[in-house]
Design a protein around this motif. Structure first.
Motif, mmCIF file in Angstrom:
data_model
loop_
_atom_site.group_PDB
_atom_site.id
_atom_site.type_symbol
_atom_site.label_atom_id
_atom_site.label_comp_id
_atom_site.label_asym_id
_atom_site.label_seq_id
_atom_site.Cartn_x
_atom_site.Cartn_y
_atom_site.Cartn_z
ATOM 1 N N ASP A 157 -3.403 -6.594 -5.143
ATOM 2 C CA ASP A 157 -3.289 -5.131 -4.478
ATOM 3 C C ASP A 157 -3.604 -5.233 -3.066
ATOM 4 N N ALA A 158 -4.840 -5.749 -2.630
ATOM 5 C CA ALA A 158 -5.411 -5.795 -1.248
ATOM 6 C C ALA A 158 -4.533 -7.097 -0.584
ATOM 7 N N LEU A 159 -4.028 -8.016 -0.902
ATOM 8 C CA LEU A 159 -3.183 -9.041 -0.365
ATOM 9 C C LEU A 159 -1.803 -8.322 0.027
ATOM 10 N N ARG A 160 -1.285 -7.380 -0.834
ATOM 11 C CA ARG A 160 -0.092 -6.696 -0.387
ATOM 12 C C ARG A 160 -0.358 -5.742 0.774
ATOM 13 N N MET B 35 -2.331 3.355 0.615
ATOM 14 C CA MET B 35 -1.900 2.437 -0.335
ATOM 15 C C MET B 35 -0.885 1.429 -0.094
ATOM 16 N N LYS B 36 0.205 1.871 0.865
ATOM 17 C CA LYS B 36 1.255 1.098 1.259
ATOM 18 C C LYS B 36 0.888 0.002 2.371
ATOM 19 N N GLY B 37 -0.021 0.623 3.167
ATOM 20 C CA GLY B 37 -0.311 -0.370 4.304
ATOM 21 C C GLY B 37 0.453 0.043 5.630
ATOM 22 N N THR B 38 1.248 1.145 5.501
ATOM 23 C CA THR B 38 1.718 1.737 6.705
ATOM 24 C C THR B 38 1.885 3.231 6.539
ATOM 25 N N LEU B 39 1.869 3.873 7.858
ATOM 26 C CA LEU B 39 2.147 5.560 7.727
ATOM 27 C C LEU B 39 3.567 5.517 8.161
ATOM 28 N N PHE B 40 4.436 4.377 8.162
ATOM 29 C CA PHE B 40 5.942 4.765 8.383
ATOM 30 C C PHE B 40 6.907 4.152 7.366
ATOM 31 N N MET C 17 -11.576 6.844 4.915
ATOM 32 C CA MET C 17 -10.737 5.820 5.000
ATOM 33 C C MET C 17 -9.110 5.847 5.067
ATOM 34 N N GLU C 18 -8.763 6.897 4.306
ATOM 35 C CA GLU C 18 -7.273 7.332 4.573
ATOM 36 C C GLU C 18 -6.764 7.763 5.944
#
Lengths: 190, 61, 89
Positions: A157-160, B35-40, C17-18
């Motif tokens: 999950d962290a790697l993703r 969670m997804k790693g981007t806002l977009f 953090m969010e």
């Protein structure tokens, strides 16, 4: 200057003790295409990057990469902090352990120590930005390989998350290149 | 700055790389973004495990 | 091991953090699109909320930044440190 904020950028969860996986994760801690290389590379290029946009993006992405370096170190530490010597013996982490104990150290998965030879700063904005775009793709590809061998869902999950960041960074460096190219085109005509 | 102008009207030169400018549209809420790693949404390109792929690992689309 | 953080503190930290992450995204976008008014509005809204959350957190649990005030003893050094936090328990 740099300020530290006492929090991780991403909530790292690790569900197993796995020194072998920890050794592989070190590839992004001290490897050629890892987060330390990225941070130092971008921050080094700042001085000769034209345009405010260019200086800003190198500063801010460089800083974010150091936060990623912290995440990688955290993943490694969580994977080994409860490991007994028996769990470490016979894994690739054993060689790291006899030198550094359980402390993450900037070398790659094969134990090759980090070097400034991994980065480039040509003082030429077009060369530098292409170097940065290539670096983001190499980092993204490394995360592809790491995700394919990770068997801990928290680590995966962290790697993703980190992998997605590389894609966004590539986009920003691409935009910075457009801006710098435009600026240099303007200067060609008097 | 009109980034549409940048992309629409700009003549492309040889021996150059061009990445299109992103234009801000919808965003994820901060929780989903983290969670997804981007806002977009338009930049969300997750890893896909595709063993048939020539690269042998995965690629993003 | 002092990696325990109670649920309430953890939830507040996660919210921080969010918003911090949303701000990184608007920051990078604005670095290459400095005149994008929509992005600026979004950034400023996140910034306001982020600073509210930080004030609440730091008043209760101590500084997350060296620049902030603290009671005695200096709460900035308190455990758990970020890499020690167990985000699930």
């Amino acid at each position: 200057m740099w300020i530290y904020e006492k929090k991780l950028q991403y909530p790292v969860r690790v569900y197993s003790t796995n020194p072998a996986l920890a050794q592989m994760i070190l590839e992004q801690f001290g490897g050629a295409d890892g987060e330390l290389s990225a941070g130092i590379r971008y921050l080094t290029q700042r001085w000769t990057m034209p345009t405010n946009e260019g200086k800003a993006i190198l500063t801010d992405i460089g800083t974010e990469e150091l936060a990623h370096w912290e995440i990688i170190g955290t993943i490694v530490w969580k994977l080994v902090k409860d490991a007994s010597p028996e769990q470490i013996k016979g894994t690739p982490f054993e060689a790291h352990f006899v030198n550094h104990g359980k402390s993450p150290f900037p070398h790659d998965a094969s134990g090759v120590p980090w070097t400034a030879s991994y980065i480039n700063s040509k003082g030429d904005p077009i060369a530098d930005l292409h170097e940065d775009m290539a670096a983001e793709q190499k980092a993204r590809a490394t995360y592809d390989w790491l995700i394919s061998i990770s068997d801990d869902p928290g680590v995966t999950d962290a790697l993703r998350f980190l992998r997605e960041r590389e894609i966004v960074h590539f986009q920003r460096f691409g935009e910075a290149l457009r801006i710098v190219q435009e600026e240099m085109d303007k200067k060609k005509y008097y | 700055m009109d980034y549409g102008y940048y992309d629409r009207n700009r003549r492309m030169e040889l021996a150059r790389a061009y990445v299109p400018f992103q234009r801000l549209k919808q965003v994820y809420d901060p929780k989903e973004a983290l969670m997804k790693g981007t806002l977009f949404p338009e930049l969300y390109m997750p890893y896909k495990k595709d063993w048939e792929d020539v690269k042998g690992g995965g690629y993003y689309e | 091991m002092s990696n325990y953080m109670d649920r309430e503190q953890k939830n507040l930290l996660l919210e921080i953090m969010e918003y911090s992450f949303a701000l990184v995204e608007t920051n990078l976008y604005l670095d290459t699109h400095p005149s994008d008014e929509g992005a600026l509005k979004l950034h400023n809204a996140y910034s306001q909320r982020y600073q509210e959350l930080l004030s609440i957190y730091e008043a209760k649990y101590g500084p997350l930044r060296y620049t902030q005030m603290s009671g005695c003893p200096w709460a900035y050094i308190n455990d758990p440190w970020p890499w020690e936090i167990d985000f699930d328990n």
